[in-house]
Design a protein around this motif. Structure first.
Motif, PDB file in Angstrom:
ATOM      1  N   VAL A 195       0.843  -1.207   0.000  1.00  0.00           N
ATOM      2  CA  VAL A 195       0.000   0.000   0.000  1.00  0.00           C
ATOM      3  C   VAL A 195       0.871   1.247   0.000  1.00  0.00           C
ATOM      4  O   VAL A 195       0.686   2.158  -0.815  1.00  0.00           O
ATOM      5  CB  VAL A 195      -0.948   0.001   1.214  1.00  0.00           C
ATOM      6  CG1 VAL A 195      -1.788   1.274   1.222  1.00  0.00           C
ATOM      7  CG2 VAL A 195      -1.842  -1.227   1.195  1.00  0.00           C
ATOM      8  N   THR A 196       1.839   1.295   0.925  1.00  0.00           N
ATOM      9  CA  THR A 196       2.718   2.465   1.002  1.00  0.00           C
ATOM     10  C   THR A 196       3.454   2.689  -0.313  1.00  0.00           C
ATOM     11  O   THR A 196       3.592   3.824  -0.775  1.00  0.00           O
ATOM     12  CB  THR A 196       3.736   2.294   2.144  1.00  0.00           C
ATOM     13  OG1 THR A 196       3.033   2.185   3.388  1.00  0.00           O
ATOM     14  CG2 THR A 196       4.690   3.471   2.212  1.00  0.00           C
ATOM     15  N   GLY A 197       3.937   1.610  -0.917  1.00  0.00           N
ATOM     16  CA  GLY A 197       4.640   1.732  -2.189  1.00  0.00           C
ATOM     17  C   GLY A 197       3.764   2.290  -3.283  1.00  0.00           C
ATOM     18  O   GLY A 197       4.190   3.135  -4.081  1.00  0.00           O
ATOM     19  N   HIS A 198       2.513   1.844  -3.340  1.00  0.00           N
ATOM     20  CA  HIS A 198       1.599   2.319  -4.382  1.00  0.00           C
ATOM     21  C   HIS A 198       1.253   3.785  -4.177  1.00  0.00           C
ATOM     22  O   HIS A 198       1.263   4.583  -5.129  1.00  0.00           O
ATOM     23  CB  HIS A 198       0.328   1.467  -4.377  1.00  0.00           C
ATOM     24  CG  HIS A 198      -0.564   1.716  -5.547  1.00  0.00           C
ATOM     25  ND1 HIS A 198      -0.253   1.336  -6.835  1.00  0.00           N
ATOM     26  CD2 HIS A 198      -1.766   2.342  -5.633  1.00  0.00           C
ATOM     27  CE1 HIS A 198      -1.228   1.695  -7.658  1.00  0.00           C
ATOM     28  NE2 HIS A 198      -2.154   2.318  -6.956  1.00  0.00           N
ATOM     29  N   VAL A 199       0.958   4.154  -2.931  1.00  0.00           N
ATOM     30  CA  VAL A 199       0.630   5.554  -2.634  1.00  0.00           C
ATOM     31  C   VAL A 199       1.823   6.455  -2.931  1.00  0.00           C
ATOM     32  O   VAL A 199       1.677   7.566  -3.462  1.00  0.00           O
ATOM     33  CB  VAL A 199       0.183   5.689  -1.161  1.00  0.00           C
ATOM     34  CG1 VAL A 199       0.042   7.148  -0.771  1.00  0.00           C
ATOM     35  CG2 VAL A 199      -1.125   4.944  -0.929  1.00  0.00           C
ATOM     36  N   THR A 200       3.027   5.975  -2.611  1.00  0.00           N
ATOM     37  CA  THR A 200       4.230   6.757  -2.888  1.00  0.00           C
ATOM     38  C   THR A 200       4.461   6.902  -4.379  1.00  0.00           C
ATOM     39  O   THR A 200       4.852   7.972  -4.870  1.00  0.00           O
ATOM     40  CB  THR A 200       5.458   6.101  -2.229  1.00  0.00           C
ATOM     41  OG1 THR A 200       5.242   6.007  -0.818  1.00  0.00           O
ATOM     42  CG2 THR A 200       6.715   6.903  -2.492  1.00  0.00           C
ATOM     43  N   ALA A 201       4.208   5.848  -5.132  1.00  0.00           N
ATOM     44  CA  ALA A 201       4.358   5.912  -6.593  1.00  0.00           C
ATOM     45  C   ALA A 201       3.391   6.922  -7.198  1.00  0.00           C
ATOM     46  O   ALA A 201       3.750   7.659  -8.132  1.00  0.00           O
ATOM     47  CB  ALA A 201       4.145   4.531  -7.199  1.00  0.00           C
ATOM     48  N   LEU A 202       2.174   6.983  -6.678  1.00  0.00           N
ATOM     49  CA  LEU A 202       1.215   7.985  -7.157  1.00  0.00           C
ATOM     50  C   LEU A 202       1.760   9.389  -6.916  1.00  0.00           C
ATOM     51  O   LEU A 202       1.653  10.274  -7.787  1.00  0.00           O
ATOM     52  CB  LEU A 202      -0.130   7.811  -6.442  1.00  0.00           C
ATOM     53  CG  LEU A 202      -0.963   6.588  -6.833  1.00  0.00           C
ATOM     54  CD1 LEU A 202      -2.091   6.378  -5.835  1.00  0.00           C
ATOM     55  CD2 LEU A 202      -1.530   6.760  -8.241  1.00  0.00           C
ATOM     56  N   LEU A 203       2.337   9.604  -5.730  1.00  0.00           N
ATOM     57  CA  LEU A 203       2.910  10.910  -5.411  1.00  0.00           C
ATOM     58  C   LEU A 203       4.065  11.245  -6.347  1.00  0.00           C
ATOM     59  O   LEU A 203       4.136  12.355  -6.891  1.00  0.00           O
ATOM     60  CB  LEU A 203       3.395  10.909  -3.955  1.00  0.00           C
ATOM     61  CG  LEU A 203       4.171  12.144  -3.490  1.00  0.00           C
ATOM     62  CD1 LEU A 203       3.282  13.379  -3.482  1.00  0.00           C
ATOM     63  CD2 LEU A 203       4.773  11.900  -2.097  1.00  0.00           C
ATOM     64  N   LEU A 204       4.984  10.309  -6.560  1.00  0.00           N
ATOM     65  CA  LEU A 204       6.134  10.553  -7.421  1.00  0.00           C
ATOM     66  C   LEU A 204       5.713  10.833  -8.854  1.00  0.00           C
ATOM     67  O   LEU A 204       6.277  11.708  -9.528  1.00  0.00           O
ATOM     68  CB  LEU A 204       7.077   9.348  -7.383  1.00  0.00           C
ATOM     69  CG  LEU A 204       7.774   9.071  -6.048  1.00  0.00           C
ATOM     70  CD1 LEU A 204       8.593   7.790  -6.141  1.00  0.00           C
ATOM     71  CD2 LEU A 204       8.653  10.234  -5.627  1.00  0.00           C
ATOM     72  N   ALA A 205       4.729  10.102  -9.338  1.00  0.00           N
ATOM     73  CA  ALA A 205       4.256  10.303 -10.707  1.00  0.00           C
ATOM     74  C   ALA A 205       3.701  11.714 -10.888  1.00  0.00           C
ATOM     75  O   ALA A 205       3.848  12.320 -11.966  1.00  0.00           O
ATOM     76  CB  ALA A 205       3.202   9.260 -11.062  1.00  0.00           C
ATOM     77  N   ASP A 206       3.077  12.244  -9.843  1.00  0.00           N
ATOM     78  CA  ASP A 206       2.560  13.622  -9.911  1.00  0.00           C
ATOM     79  C   ASP A 206       3.695  14.636  -9.795  1.00  0.00           C
ATOM     80  O   ASP A 206       3.758  15.628 -10.535  1.00  0.00           O
ATOM     81  CB  ASP A 206       1.541  13.860  -8.800  1.00  0.00           C
ATOM     82  CG  ASP A 206       0.196  13.197  -9.058  1.00  0.00           C
ATOM     83  OD1 ASP A 206      -0.091  12.914 -10.238  1.00  0.00           O
ATOM     84  OD2 ASP A 206      -0.551  12.960  -8.090  1.00  0.00           O
ATOM     85  N   LEU A 207       4.614  14.397  -8.857  1.00  0.00           N
ATOM     86  CA  LEU A 207       5.693  15.354  -8.626  1.00  0.00           C
ATOM     87  C   LEU A 207       6.618  15.480  -9.826  1.00  0.00           C
ATOM     88  O   LEU A 207       7.113  16.577 -10.127  1.00  0.00           O
ATOM     89  CB  LEU A 207       6.510  14.945  -7.399  1.00  0.00           C
ATOM     90  CG  LEU A 207       5.837  15.064  -6.032  1.00  0.00           C
ATOM     91  CD1 LEU A 207       6.800  14.639  -4.931  1.00  0.00           C
ATOM     92  CD2 LEU A 207       5.340  16.481  -5.778  1.00  0.00           C
TER      93      LEU A 207
END
Length: 363
Positions: free
Chosen positions: A237-249
């Motif tokens: 879960v943490t990895g997926h949420v972090t990937a969403l953040l990185l993709a936006d940033l």
């Protein structure tokens, strides 16, 4: 402007989960460089991520690099070569699930003392990485995944760059989102600390949440499924949420979410990120000073707090626990002394790992 690339330090389970989700989420052309002290591990992560990206038709690519040790010099060399837009640290000297996978007298000690005792082990690589970033122009955004609720304030006290952390309150927010299922456009804001990954003894001490400015009642039951799950499974879960953040940033998209250690603050807060600028976005009636005070109080429950002047204070329970093994262990140190303290804890850990753990229950 730096190239739209990402450097990830570490190749453990969280770094893997982030890369595997980025492979299917990142819709822009981007190179993700995975840096490990074990070449086989970073190569393996990049192979799987590249296959997932090719199968998903995304333009992101993964590159494996290795270093002998995570030092300012070795990290600087990679960053000068890669010129990333974002650097994410997922490397530390202490796994949060060692006590369940490899119990020992060391894990028994950290259980008694609280996770905060491991702050020096969590901070060591982050300090090296932030020091390397300081010399770059323009500077990439630096994100930290290793105990950011306490490590990020430590970096700030040392005058080192830190943008925000990932995990912890972001995981709480993701779990609450699943429980509440807010309608499109509804704003979920979460104030919480790493300590809230466990259930507090008193429900009044639990994390706080708001949905469109209205307080969410009884947060604890909404987090029951998360808190019952194995901690290592939560990395998915943490990895997926972090990937969403990185993709936006990486493309500069505006983000409204909840993150730990934003701009070096203790604990986690709702934030807004716009054009590489981060601001707190607290609900009505919650001034920043109150939000920070709550997180400082929760930090005490975790066993360590970092003051603005750089003083690192271990709780009474943490100090009593560690002094059974290191009688001269200080109750407080300055942030600049953390690397030396890390060396002492590594020596102690090596000795205690060879000892059988006493029978004890784990939270």
């Amino acid at each position: 402007m730096a190239e739209p690339g990402i450097v990830i330090l570490g190749s453990g389970s969280l770094a893997r989960s982030i890369c595997y989700s980025l492979a299917i989420l990142c819709a822009t052309k981007c190179v993700v460089t995975v840096v490990s002290t074990t070449p086989q591990n970073s190569a393996e992560v990049c192979y799987v991520a590249d296959v997932r990206a090719a199968s998903s038709g995304t333009p992101v690519r993964f590159r494996a690099l290795s270093v002998d040790r995570y030092t300012t010099e070795s990290i600087s060399s990679i960053l000068r070569q890669s010129r990333p837009r974002i650097v994410l640290n997922c490397a530390s000297y202490q796994s949060p699930w060692e006590r369940t996978r490899s119990p020992s007298a060391w894990t028994a000690l950290t259980t008694r003392a609280g996770f905060g005792l491991t702050l020096p082990l969590q901070a060591a690589v982050a300090i090296e990485a932030a020091s390397a970033i300081t010399a770059l122009a323009p500077r990439p955004l630096f994100l930290n995944a290793c105990f950011p609720d306490a490590v990020n304030p430590l970096l700030k006290a040392l005058g080192l760059p830190i943008f925000c952390g990932v995990g912890n309150v972001a995981l709480l927010a993701a779990s609450l989102r699943e429980s509440l299922r807010p309608a499109r456009g509804e704003r979920l804001q979460v104030l919480g600390h790493h300590w809230h990954l466990h259930t507090p003894d008193d429900a009044a001490d639990d994390a706080l949440a708001w949905l469109d400015g209205t307080p969410v009642r009884e947060v604890g039951p909404l987090l029951r499924r998360q808190r019952a799950a194995d901690r290592s499974e939560l990395n998915a879960v943490t990895g997926h949420v972090t990937a969403l953040l990185l993709a936006d940033l990486v493309i500069g998209r505006e983000v409204r979410t909840s993150l730990p250690g934003p701009l070096g603050l203790p604990g986690g807060y709702p934030v807004r990120i716009h054009e590489r600028s981060l601001t707190l976005e607290l609900p009505p009636g919650m001034p920043p000073a109150q939000a920070i005070a709550l997180n400082r109080a929760w930090a005490q429950q975790d066993g360590v707090s970092v003051e603005e002047n750089g003083e690192v204070r271990f709780s009474t329970s943490a100090s009593l626990a560690i002094r059974s093994e290191l009688p001269d262990f200080p109750g407080s140190v300055h942030a600049r002394d953390i690397p030396e303290l890390c060396s002492r804890l590594l020596e102690l850990r090596g000795r205690l790992r060879r000892s059988q753990a006493p029978s004890t229950s784990h939270r």
